[in-house]
Design a protein around this motif. Structure first.
Motif, mmCIF file in Angstrom:
data_model
loop_
_atom_site.group_PDB
_atom_site.id
_atom_site.type_symbol
_atom_site.label_atom_id
_atom_site.label_comp_id
_atom_site.label_asym_id
_atom_site.label_seq_id
_atom_site.Cartn_x
_atom_site.Cartn_y
_atom_site.Cartn_z
ATOM 1 N N ILE A 78 0.862 -1.177 0.000
ATOM 2 C CA ILE A 78 0.000 0.000 0.000
ATOM 3 C C ILE A 78 0.902 1.231 0.000
ATOM 4 O O ILE A 78 1.757 1.374 0.876
ATOM 5 N N SER A 79 0.743 2.102 -0.983
ATOM 6 C CA SER A 79 1.536 3.332 -1.054
ATOM 7 C C SER A 79 0.811 4.440 -0.297
ATOM 8 O O SER A 79 -0.360 4.727 -0.581
ATOM 9 N N LEU A 80 1.509 5.032 0.676
ATOM 10 C CA LEU A 80 0.922 6.091 1.485
ATOM 11 C C LEU A 80 1.773 7.345 1.423
ATOM 12 O O LEU A 80 3.002 7.275 1.338
ATOM 13 N N THR A 81 1.126 8.498 1.482
ATOM 14 C CA THR A 81 1.848 9.759 1.560
ATOM 15 C C THR A 81 2.345 9.965 2.992
ATOM 16 O O THR A 81 1.910 9.285 3.938
ATOM 17 N N LEU A 82 3.245 10.922 3.168
ATOM 18 C CA LEU A 82 3.757 11.234 4.506
ATOM 19 C C LEU A 82 2.621 11.655 5.432
ATOM 20 O O LEU A 82 2.576 11.260 6.605
ATOM 21 N N GLU A 83 1.708 12.450 4.925
ATOM 22 C CA GLU A 83 0.571 12.926 5.721
ATOM 23 C C GLU A 83 -0.314 11.761 6.161
ATOM 24 O O GLU A 83 -0.769 11.702 7.313
ATOM 25 N N GLU A 84 -0.555 10.819 5.250
ATOM 26 C CA GLU A 84 -1.404 9.667 5.579
ATOM 27 C C GLU A 84 -0.756 8.805 6.668
ATOM 28 O O GLU A 84 -1.444 8.316 7.580
ATOM 29 N N ILE A 85 0.555 8.626 6.584
ATOM 30 C CA ILE A 85 1.260 7.847 7.614
ATOM 31 C C ILE A 85 1.212 8.586 8.946
ATOM 32 O O ILE A 85 0.932 7.991 9.998
ATOM 33 N N PHE A 117 9.187 15.179 8.210
ATOM 34 C CA PHE A 117 7.782 15.594 8.289
ATOM 35 C C PHE A 117 7.256 15.460 9.723
ATOM 36 O O PHE A 117 6.605 16.375 10.247
ATOM 37 N N PHE A 118 7.556 14.337 10.366
ATOM 38 C CA PHE A 118 7.120 14.140 11.752
ATOM 39 C C PHE A 118 7.712 15.221 12.660
ATOM 40 O O PHE A 118 7.046 15.707 13.577
ATOM 41 N N ASN A 119 8.952 15.582 12.403
ATOM 42 C CA ASN A 119 9.617 16.584 13.247
ATOM 43 C C ASN A 119 9.018 17.983 13.093
ATOM 44 O O ASN A 119 9.230 18.844 13.952
ATOM 45 N N THR A 120 8.273 18.213 12.027
ATOM 46 C CA THR A 120 7.567 19.491 11.904
ATOM 47 C C THR A 120 6.323 19.521 12.785
ATOM 48 O O THR A 120 5.770 20.594 13.061
ATOM 49 N N LYS A 121 5.884 18.335 13.229
ATOM 50 C CA LYS A 121 4.680 18.228 14.053
ATOM 51 C C LYS A 121 4.996 18.251 15.547
ATOM 52 O O LYS A 121 4.174 18.686 16.363
ATOM 53 N N ALA A 122 6.174 17.751 15.926
ATOM 54 C CA ALA A 122 6.599 17.718 17.334
ATOM 55 C C ALA A 122 8.104 17.520 17.370
ATOM 56 O O ALA A 122 8.711 17.048 16.412
#
Length: 253
Positions: A78-85, A117-122
């Protein structure tokens, strides 16, 4: 748009909140992101749905089972975008992220993008990666990851030595302060091989974790006492497979 190839678990991406069952952080609540694809093909692999595709020549212990079939590659990814993950992981509120596989470092650039991407969230995410130790990270990935759980494959995996043992990678992880080594032990021959690898690549004993081979509690318990004595003798660390004792041999836990 950056996407990652994630293993398919019953029609959903294999991203799950559990505890780390092995190694240095055993018992710690973690979210696992299981990527698809692998560059090795272990005969006893319990995540063979990440690589054992139709029309490949690889062998597996389950080949003796008449109900076992190789997987259709397009059905198991399943291909997921960074946002979806991120959205899937964020549901748990857990900040310890385990990047596993397959061999996750086959998607090195994509995983770097995911961690960024995760590091932009926390700012308090902790990233572990579970790798077979055959692929080298680049500078970007090295700066982002917090821990390498290196699990080199031995002769019992049925992978040729030239595929499973990459001297440059061994030397890199042996000297890397973020890396620990986990070896699955089934026999005296496995232990002999581990001791030779530790000597050849100067892997410090305190970085080594020995784990009994087994997919059920009974099989693990048979090897516990012997392996614990080995760890005491060589000053290695012992690790069990905690998730097997708790959940059994199941996916997504």
């Amino acid at each position: 748009m950056t996407t990652l190839k994630i293993a398919n678990l019953d029609g959903k991406p294999e991203i799950f909140h559990s505890i780390q069952g092995e190694g240095k952080n055993m018992g710690q609540p973690s979210v696992f992101i299981r990527t698809s694809l692998c560059n090795l093909h272990c005969i006893w692999c319990d995540t063979d749905y990440t690589w054992n595709w139709e029309k490949t020549r690889f062998t597996h212990v389950k080949d003796q089972d008449p109900t076992y079939k190789k997987y259709k590659m397009n059905e198991m990814i399943i291909s997921l975008t960074l946002e979806e993950i991120y959205e899937e992981v964020a549901k748990s509120g857990c900040k310890n992220i385990v990047l596993t596989g397959g061999e996750p470092m086959m998607q090195l650039e994509e995983l770097s993008s995911l961690m960024e991407f995760f590091n932009t969230k926390a700012t308090n995410y902790f990233f572990e990666i579970e790798t077979n130790g055959t692929l080298l990270p680049d500078a970007t990935f090295e700066a982002l990851v917090d821990q390498y759980n290196v699990s080199p494959k031995l002769a019992n995996s049925n992978n040729p030595k030239k595929l499973r043992e990459k001297p440059e990678a061994y030397q890199y992880f042996s000297k890397n302060e973020k890396a620990v080594f986990k070896f699955v032990i089934d026999s005296e021959e496995d232990l002999t091989e581990v001791l030779e690898l530790c000597k050849t690549y100067q892997i410090p004993n305190q970085k080594v974790y020995l784990m009994p081979e087994g997919t059920n509690p009974e099989a693990l318990q048979k090897k516990q006492q012997w392996l614990i004595e080995i760890c005491k003798k060589y000053q290695f660390n012992y690790t069990d497979r905690l998730h097997v004792h708790i959940y059994g041999d199941k996916r997504g836990v």
